[in-house]
Design an enzyme around this catalytic site. Structure first.
Site: not given
Length: 764
Positions: A722, A518-519, A724-725
């Site tokens: 982030g 998630s970077r 994403g995860e």
């Protein structure tokens, strides 16, 4: 200035959106070059066996065949932590589906036909197919050569253990003894398939001058380049890796997949070679999420204050180490949950088995431990008679608190996430309940990180004043390219259409570790902003000379203009400034930024850490989720009706993109909780097709309500973090907590199949 954002915070369309919708987007399988050859792989039918004989002569003489490869063509082993893996099996196969040979031919059908002519004799060996078997004193050794790794590890490991980590703060055992309530249990999670839309693929060729070029669906061109160099024995300077568009990954394409085979075929034939896996081959040979067994105890006082937790985590890493040590370590770092728990002892190990390799998967070990931890938080609340939201609110970490290891949390919107759920679920209108059905709402809270390792960015101002941005970051379909372009456009006050984002290419792109963790928004976005700010300063130097003023008096104005502050009309365009730089003085305006995450490390006076290479953590992301579901008492079927997903993203650079990530992550989490499990029987996959391995379709999904919470991260680009995860992490525990609320039964094994739910309701 950040109060007057123009592009950041806007839901702009994705840069690649039209191409993907119209079908004109080019993925790796769309690449076709004159004279291109095609590759295919022969897979092992056994989970553990010696290769006693292999005869490839008939295949080598088959029509159209240009080369046949075996393990002997790849003498070098590789691996991120332990060099225990080979491209094609040599001597021993360690999982059913491991590639043992490869054929390259004029057509794909010729390559597949030639595979059938390869003769392989196997001598079956005892297979280790579960965690318990791996840890047994009588267990067969998946890697008999393991002693060489054990000697390098400061902690004595068992024969099938490839990683071990111990993490502790305070005195957990003594603290548990003083608690008013202690809950304990054992939880199990399953192997989940990445199930990305696009199978793994690569095209390899030899350029003029002998350089190897590889196009592939990957998460990092630099990781591909480095690993190919290691495997093939070529200098990295002689390998060019290019990322095509990627049809999803979720961690499954973080390491090399089939690039080494395609590369060796190109080196042998001096022709372009394409190798793309079929969906069947994907299921047979690619990676999964780590199955896990979590033994956990959590202690609290009568008022609901959380005091102590112990965790014993064992993960099934499959046949090769891959990134298992990092997944294990990160899972233990997240096992405390997003709470103030002073006393903690987390110990974990990853075992070798004769199963598919386990690897990084969206959440990176966090979904497994959060399932256990959030189940126990709810159990404590239930036994103490405390509202499940309130117990989380009273223990939630805040800005200024310390994470495990001592790193200070700079921003936290966790409490706002929980309060948003509380408000929405209480306002939920009641619906009539049909006979034979039960309904309940369950909650979860969680944390994650978004900043690790290094990255860089280059901003180049073109002669017409538009900008080319180059980062090396691969967009996996999540919209990262659009977000990075927005950050660049915002920093320079340019229209988004004037930002050109260059594709990832090791010959021209600055380094980026990977699209993972998630970077991208937080780490690469920081590099982009820094590079754009440097470009702005260089433009100001030229503009100051042209406007005959001090650079400190200048300001950016919308549309690519530089003006004198407080003097309307006194302005000049990027185009004019850039042309001066190109043709008169100074040279082209090019700026770069290179950064490494250098946040707080581990404080040895506070935390004991051993047996792991865990480095510095990143910026912390927080979220909370609520799930409303119904259960059919007759069948045990669970139907999720509504999901509220509240996430603190620092600042939403592209709100629609954030909502898309949240919705997609929740959908994947529902699959993890209710449907998905790659079932293994005696080392063989029992459901290795999408006909048998069930993932949620659009008709299976409930109403999902993303809730964006913004607590700006001080170091993030425009405050962003982030996303994403995190959306996948809390879904399974929230569903489990809702099932507990509806039935009174705590289910401790994923997925929550109708059979398991039915047996919990009807134990007789």
């Amino acid at each position: 200035m950040e109060d007057q954002l123009e592009t950041v915070g806007q839901s702009v369309p994705r840069l690649q959106g039209v191409d993907k919708l119209t079908g004109s987007a080019m993925y790796v399988d769309d690449i076709n070059r004159p004279g291109m050859l095609h590759g295919a792989l022969l897979l092992s039918p056994y989970p553990h066996a010696k290769i006693t004989r292999m005869n490839t002569q008939a295949a080598q003489g088959a029509p159209g065949v240009r080369c046949v490869l075996t393990g002997d063509d790849f003498p070098r082993q590789f691996g991120g932590f332990i060099h225990d893996e080979q491209v094609l099996a040599r001597g021993v196969v360690r999982y059913a589906g491991e590639p043992v040979a490869a054929v390259c031919a004029d057509t794909l059908s010729q390559a597949k036909e030639a595979l059938q002519l390869i003769e392989v004799d196997y001598d079956e060996l005892p297979a280790v197919t579960s965690i318990d078997e791996a840890l047994s004193a009588e267990a067969a050794l998946v890697h008999p050569e393991f002693d060489q790794y054990a000697r390098r590890n400061p902690i004595p490991l068992g024969p099938n253990i490839c990683a071990h980590t111990l993490l502790s703060e305070g005195d957990a055992e003594s603290a548990l003894a003083s608690c008013d309530i202690v809950v304990e249990g054992e939880f199990q999670t399953q192997a989940q398939v990445h199930a990305y839309l696009e199978p793994c693929g690569a095209v390899a060729a030899i350029e003029d001058g002998g350089k190897l070029i590889v196009w592939s669906a990957c998460q990092s061109v630099f990781r591909v380049q480095a690993t190919l160099s290691e495997i093939l024995g070529l200098p990295m300077s002689q390998i060019r890796a290019i990322a095509t568009l990627v049809g999803g990954s979720f961690g499954g394409k973080a390491d090399v997949t089939i690039q080494p085979v395609a590369a060796m075929m190109a080196l042998r034939t001096r022709r372009t070679v394409k190798l793309v896996l079929s969906r069947d081959d994907e299921f047979m040979m690619m990676r999964t999420r780590h199955p896990a067994r979590i033994r956990m105890r959590t202690g609290a006082m009568r008022d609901g204050t959380l005091v102590a937790r112990t965790v014993n985590l064992t993960m099934d890493g499959g046949a090769y180490t891959e990134d298992s040590p990092a997944v294990l370590g990160f899972a233990l770092l997240m096992a405390r949950g997003p709470y103030r728990i002073t006393h903690l002892r987390c110990e974990g190990q990853t075992v070798y088995t004769n199963r598919l390799r386990a690897a990084g998967f969206r959440g990176y070990g966090n979904p497994q431990v959060t399932f256990a931890g959030e189940s126990q938080i709810d159990e404590i609340a239930h036994r103490l008679g405390i509202d499940p939201i309130n117990i989380r609110l009273m223990n939630a970490v805040e800005a200024g608190d310390h994470w495990v290891g001592g790193q200070r949390i700079q921003a936290s919107g966790l409490k706002d996430c929980l309060l948003a759920l509380q408000q929405r679920t209480r306002q939920r209108p009641s619906q009539p309940l049909r006979p034979g059905r039960r309904r309940a709402i369950g909650y979860s809270a969680f944390a994650h990180i978004c900043g690790i390792l290094s990255t860089a960015a280059i901003v180049r101002v073109l002669e017409d004043g538009s900008v080319t941005l180059n980062t090396g970051a691969v967009d996996l379909g999540e919209g990262a390219e659009t977000v990075l372009a927005q950050i660049c456009a915002e920093t320079l006050k340019l229209p988004l259409a004037r930002i050109n984002l260059a594709p990832p290419d090791t010959d021209s792109s600055p380094y980026n570790w990977s699209t993972g963790g998630s970077r991208i928004t937080y780490m690469v976005g920081r590099a982009v902003r820094q590079a754009a700010e440097q470009a702005r300063d260089k433009l100001f130097e030229h503009a100051a000379a042209m406007l005959e003023c001090a650079a400190a008096d200048l300001q950016l104005r919308s549309g690519g203009l530089i003006g004198i502050a407080g003097v309307p009309g006194a302005e000049i365009s990027f185009r004019a400034v850039s042309q001066r730089a190109h043709w008169q003085a100074g040279g082209p305006v090019i700026a770069s930024a290179s950064i490494m995450f250098e946040g707080g490390g581990f404080d040895p006076k506070r935390t004991h850490l051993s047996g792991s290479g865990i480095g510095r953590l990143g910026a912390f992301i927080f979220g909370a989720q609520a799930v409303e579901l119904e259960i059919d008492e007759t069948t045990g079927q669970v139907q999720v009706q509504k999901v509220w997903a509240a996430h603190d993203v620092g600042r939403a650079v592209n709100p629609d993109g954030v909502r898309g990530q949240i919705t997609g992550g929740v959908a994947q989490g529902i699959g993890y909780a209710l449907l998905e499990e790659l079932v293994q029987h005696e080392g063989h996959s029992a459901n290795p097709t999408l006909a048998d391995y069930k993932i949620p379709g659009s008709l299976d999904l409930p109403d999902i309500e993303p809730i964006i919470i913004e607590h700006p991260e001080p170091d993030g680009p425009f405050g962003a973090k982030g996303i994403g995860e995190p959306p996948i992490i809390g879904v399974a525990p929230a569903i489990g907590n809702a099932i507990r609320q509806a039935t009174g039964q705590r289910l401790c094994q994923l997925p929550f199949t109708p059979e398991r739910v039915y047996r919990s309701i009807h134990p007789d």
